[in-house]
Design a protein around this motif. Structure first.
Motif, mmCIF file in Angstrom:
data_model
loop_
_atom_site.group_PDB
_atom_site.id
_atom_site.type_symbol
_atom_site.label_atom_id
_atom_site.label_comp_id
_atom_site.label_asym_id
_atom_site.label_seq_id
_atom_site.Cartn_x
_atom_site.Cartn_y
_atom_site.Cartn_z
ATOM 1 N N VAL A 84 53.536 37.054 40.400
ATOM 2 C CA VAL A 84 53.225 38.455 40.114
ATOM 3 C C VAL A 84 51.846 38.637 39.502
ATOM 4 C CG1 VAL A 84 54.000 40.535 38.914
ATOM 5 C CG2 VAL A 84 55.687 38.872 39.740
ATOM 6 N N ASP A 85 51.557 37.861 38.481
ATOM 7 C CA ASP A 85 50.338 38.052 37.692
ATOM 8 C C ASP A 85 49.098 37.941 38.572
ATOM 9 O OD1 ASP A 85 48.230 37.840 35.705
ATOM 10 O OD2 ASP A 85 49.813 37.391 34.265
ATOM 11 N N SER A 86 48.123 38.815 38.280
ATOM 12 C CA SER A 86 46.866 38.767 39.035
ATOM 13 C C SER A 86 46.105 37.476 38.790
ATOM 14 C CB SER A 86 45.986 39.969 38.663
ATOM 15 O OG SER A 86 45.748 40.005 37.267
ATOM 16 N N ALA A 87 46.448 36.758 37.696
ATOM 17 C CA ALA A 87 45.847 35.448 37.460
ATOM 18 C C ALA A 87 46.404 34.390 38.397
ATOM 19 C CB ALA A 87 46.080 35.021 36.006
ATOM 20 N N GLY A 88 47.581 34.653 38.985
ATOM 21 C CA GLY A 88 48.175 33.749 39.968
ATOM 22 C C GLY A 88 47.963 34.285 41.373
ATOM 23 N N LEU A 89 49.076 34.322 42.146
ATOM 24 C CA LEU A 89 48.978 34.824 43.513
ATOM 25 C C LEU A 89 48.809 36.335 43.554
ATOM 26 C CD1 LEU A 89 51.747 32.639 45.230
ATOM 27 C CD2 LEU A 89 49.269 32.286 45.284
ATOM 28 N N GLY A 90 49.369 37.047 42.565
ATOM 29 C CA GLY A 90 49.251 38.499 42.533
ATOM 30 C C GLY A 90 49.787 39.162 43.783
ATOM 31 N N PRO A 146 56.197 41.021 49.470
ATOM 32 C CA PRO A 146 56.212 39.550 49.428
ATOM 33 C C PRO A 146 56.892 38.990 48.181
ATOM 34 C CG PRO A 146 54.051 40.344 50.106
ATOM 35 C CD PRO A 146 54.828 41.542 49.680
ATOM 36 N N GLN A 147 56.782 39.698 47.054
ATOM 37 C CA GLN A 147 57.484 39.255 45.846
ATOM 38 C C GLN A 147 58.976 39.163 46.080
ATOM 39 O OE1 GLN A 147 56.755 41.146 42.056
ATOM 40 N NE2 GLN A 147 54.641 41.625 42.612
ATOM 41 N N LEU A 193 57.041 31.528 34.155
ATOM 42 C CA LEU A 193 56.373 30.722 35.179
ATOM 43 C C LEU A 193 56.379 31.432 36.525
ATOM 44 C CD1 LEU A 193 57.788 27.182 34.261
ATOM 45 C CD2 LEU A 193 55.483 28.046 33.843
ATOM 46 N N LEU A 194 57.544 32.035 36.869
ATOM 47 C CA LEU A 194 57.639 32.756 38.133
ATOM 48 C C LEU A 194 56.704 33.959 38.143
ATOM 49 C CD1 LEU A 194 59.232 32.785 40.810
ATOM 50 C CD2 LEU A 194 60.932 34.239 39.707
ATOM 51 N N VAL A 247 52.105 46.635 38.469
ATOM 52 C CA VAL A 247 52.961 45.506 38.878
ATOM 53 C C VAL A 247 52.354 44.166 38.490
ATOM 54 C CG1 VAL A 247 53.974 44.326 40.864
ATOM 55 C CG2 VAL A 247 54.015 46.822 40.745
ATOM 56 N N ASN A 248 51.056 43.988 38.745
ATOM 57 C CA ASN A 248 50.455 42.665 38.605
ATOM 58 C C ASN A 248 49.755 42.417 37.276
ATOM 59 O OD1 ASN A 248 49.757 43.430 41.882
ATOM 60 N ND2 ASN A 248 50.996 41.646 41.432
ATOM 61 N N GLU A 249 49.474 43.488 36.505
ATOM 62 C CA GLU A 249 48.706 43.291 35.284
ATOM 63 C C GLU A 249 49.393 43.812 34.023
ATOM 64 O OE1 GLU A 249 44.639 44.565 35.726
ATOM 65 O OE2 GLU A 249 44.628 44.110 37.861
ATOM 66 N N ILE A 250 50.285 44.786 34.155
ATOM 67 C CA ILE A 250 50.922 45.378 32.969
ATOM 68 C C ILE A 250 52.335 44.835 32.757
ATOM 69 C CG2 ILE A 250 51.761 47.535 31.955
ATOM 70 C CD1 ILE A 250 49.390 48.944 33.271
ATOM 71 N N TYR A 251 53.192 44.923 33.776
ATOM 72 C CA TYR A 251 54.580 44.488 33.621
ATOM 73 C C TYR A 251 54.738 43.019 33.223
ATOM 74 C CZ TYR A 251 56.681 48.865 35.297
ATOM 75 O OH TYR A 251 57.101 50.168 35.429
ATOM 76 N N PRO A 252 53.875 42.106 33.703
ATOM 77 C CA PRO A 252 54.068 40.702 33.287
ATOM 78 C C PRO A 252 53.943 40.470 31.786
ATOM 79 C CG PRO A 252 52.694 40.791 35.253
ATOM 80 C CD PRO A 252 52.861 42.204 34.776
ATOM 81 N N ILE A 253 53.269 41.360 31.058
ATOM 82 C CA ILE A 253 53.009 41.122 29.634
ATOM 83 C C ILE A 253 54.301 41.063 28.834
ATOM 84 C CG2 ILE A 253 51.854 42.001 27.568
ATOM 85 C CD1 ILE A 253 49.963 40.893 29.673
ATOM 86 N N TRP A 254 55.279 41.939 29.149
ATOM 87 C CA TRP A 254 56.501 41.939 28.340
ATOM 88 C C TRP A 254 57.270 40.632 28.508
ATOM 89 C CZ3 TRP A 254 61.696 41.346 28.757
ATOM 90 C CH2 TRP A 254 62.262 41.337 30.032
ATOM 91 N N THR A 255 57.204 40.040 29.706
ATOM 92 C CA THR A 255 57.875 38.758 29.931
ATOM 93 C C THR A 255 57.276 37.679 29.042
ATOM 94 O OG1 THR A 255 58.309 39.369 32.234
ATOM 95 C CG2 THR A 255 58.470 37.033 31.667
ATOM 96 N N TYR A 256 55.946 37.613 28.990
ATOM 97 C CA TYR A 256 55.291 36.608 28.158
ATOM 98 C C TYR A 256 55.571 36.856 26.677
ATOM 99 C CZ TYR A 256 52.596 36.101 32.500
ATOM 100 O OH TYR A 256 52.214 35.940 33.813
#
Length: 442
Positions: free
Chosen positions: A379-385, A390-391, A373-374, A44-53
């Motif tokens: 989501v990203d572990s670099a942010g709130l993770g 809570p998401q 940005l969201l 959730v926090n490290e793999i899925y965000p990559i496709w968005t970027y």
């Protein structure tokens, strides 16, 4: 007619097989299962965000490359990305490999209803393993990779490959938009080569319109298009809602997996995706039958239905019941598909055909920028993770804010109309025809 049948069949085959992805409704379960053995936080926090970027970064370059290369090579590239994606999903192991996989996946978006149904039937009826769905999806992607190679190469593009004579002719017609001038110059040119003022040899000698010129044309049309207030309002909803919609469909599976783990219970994600797809398509088809004047009530309905989407997200998160989650997800997707159909019509009705790619491309880019940005913050572990529950609270608040924005827009529009009516009554004159909203429904 036969000349159009061949590429049409190939494009249909490409579209069908590129979207025939029976694994997609069960992707989270596969990644968390014994085949990949990843943790929920990693997925959730490290793999899925990559496709968005990756989708955000690639959108504009692919938009220009698609036109410059005349479409066919980009279709081949997209199909190749699918093959690489599912080949890696089959063989690759580890978090880094899955992140690289998600980068390739940013060339693609949704599974088709057929893929969802096939995947669910294989799991529920044939008792197949999730890895078998990977094989089927990879085979489908391989078929999709073959189809575009046989497509004929288009002879013209929308922005690039225009002659300098045509480009200069556009500049002399300042009363029209850049793209409309460009098309007029081509349409009005005589087809008879003997009487044409530009011979084939001189056309071949002309240089192609360069990137700077194309970017200038795009910017001029961008400014002109978004001066239209109704178009701007519908585009704003498009971008905001699509951002939230992408987040929900991306992270619904992790929510379901938390509520009802696939390793302990039978899951029905395929049926849910199938039903939501079919109902969304039905809503899109029936939207023209609604007796609604969207020019008058559009903002209010966007407010009400965005609030309904917010309620669906909150209920999924709060009740933590899988059947409630499934039902709310179906209602959420159906509502979005109805509204996005209306938004598409309202935007397209304000544009010439040549501007469709620009406006819908810009709207999609803004949606992806907001989504990135969201994702980075929430989501990203670099942010709130944040964890998955809570998401979804954040996503529910997000759609509530969209509803609030369009409630304020409708209130302002209503107040402006009443003020205009009072001024008209005081002046004793009829309102200008241009200020009267059309009464015809979509």
């Amino acid at each position: 007619m036969m000349s159009h049948l061949y590429p049409t069949v190939l494009l249909c085959a490409y579209g069908f097989f590129s979207n025939l992805r029976p694994l997609e409704p069960f992707l989270t379960a596969f990644l968390l299962g014994p085949d990949k053995n990843l943790t929920e936080k990693e997925v959730v926090n490290e793999i899925y965000p990559i496709w968005t970027y990756s989708y955000l970064v690639l959108l504009f370059p692919v938009f220009l490359a698609t036109d410059y290369l005349c479409y066919k090579p980009v279709l081949v590239l997209q199909a190749a990305s699918l093959v690489v994606t599912y080949a890696m999903l089959w063989k690759a192991q580890g978090k880094l490999a899955m992140q690289f996989l998600e980068f390739f996946f940013g060339a693609t978006l949704f599974g088709s209803a057929a893929g969802c149904l096939i995947g669910q039937l294989l799991l529920s009826v044939a008792k197949a393993e999730l890895l078998h769905l990977v094989f089927i999806t990879l085979a489908s992607a391989a078929v999709a990779f073959v189809a575009p190679w046989f497509l004929p190469m288009p002879k013209r593009s929308l922005f690039f490959h225009k002659s300098l004579g045509v480009a200069s002719d556009e500049q002399r017609r300042s009363s029209k938009s850049s793209l409309e001038k460009l098309e007029d110059a081509e349409v009005k040119a005589p087809l008879n080569t003997k009487s044409s003022s530009v011979s084939r040899s001189s056309e071949a000698a002309d240089q192609n319109v360069g990137l700077v010129r194309v970017l200038k044309i795009l910017f001029e049309d961008f400014v002109q298009c978004y001066k239209c207030r109704p178009l701007l309002a519908w585009s704003l909803w498009w971008a905001l809602a699509t951002c939230g919609y992408f987040q929900i469909i991306n992270y619904a599976q992790p929510l379901w997996e938390t509520v009802r783990p696939s390793q302990d219970y039978e899951i029905y994600n395929g049926y849910v995706e199938l039903l939501s797809t079919l109902l969304g398509a039905l809503a899109a088809l029936l939207v023209g039958c609604l007796p609604v004047s969207w020019s008058v009530w559009g903002e209010l309905l966007l407010c009400v239905l965005s609030l309904l989407m917010a309620v669906c997200v909150f209920v999924m998160n709060m009740l933590k019941n899988i059947w409630v989650c499934y039902s709310c997800y179906v209602l959420f997707r159906t509502t979005y598909m109805l509204l996005i159909t209306v938004a598409t019509y309202q935007i397209a009705a304000s544009l010439s055909v040549q501007r469709y790619a620009l406006v819908f491309g810009v709207n999609t880019f803004v949606a992806l920028l907001l989504q990135s940005l969201l994702t980075l913050v929430v989501v990203d572990s670099a942010g709130l993770g944040l964890d998955i529950f809570p998401q979804f609270i954040v996503y529910g608040v997000y759609f509530a804010v969209i509803a609030g924005i369009f409630f304020l827009a409708w209130s302002y529009k209503l107040a402006s109309r009443r003020r205009s009516e009072q001024e008209v009554q005081m002046n004793g004159a009829a309102p200008p025809e241009a200020d009267r909203p059309p009464d015809t429904p979509i």
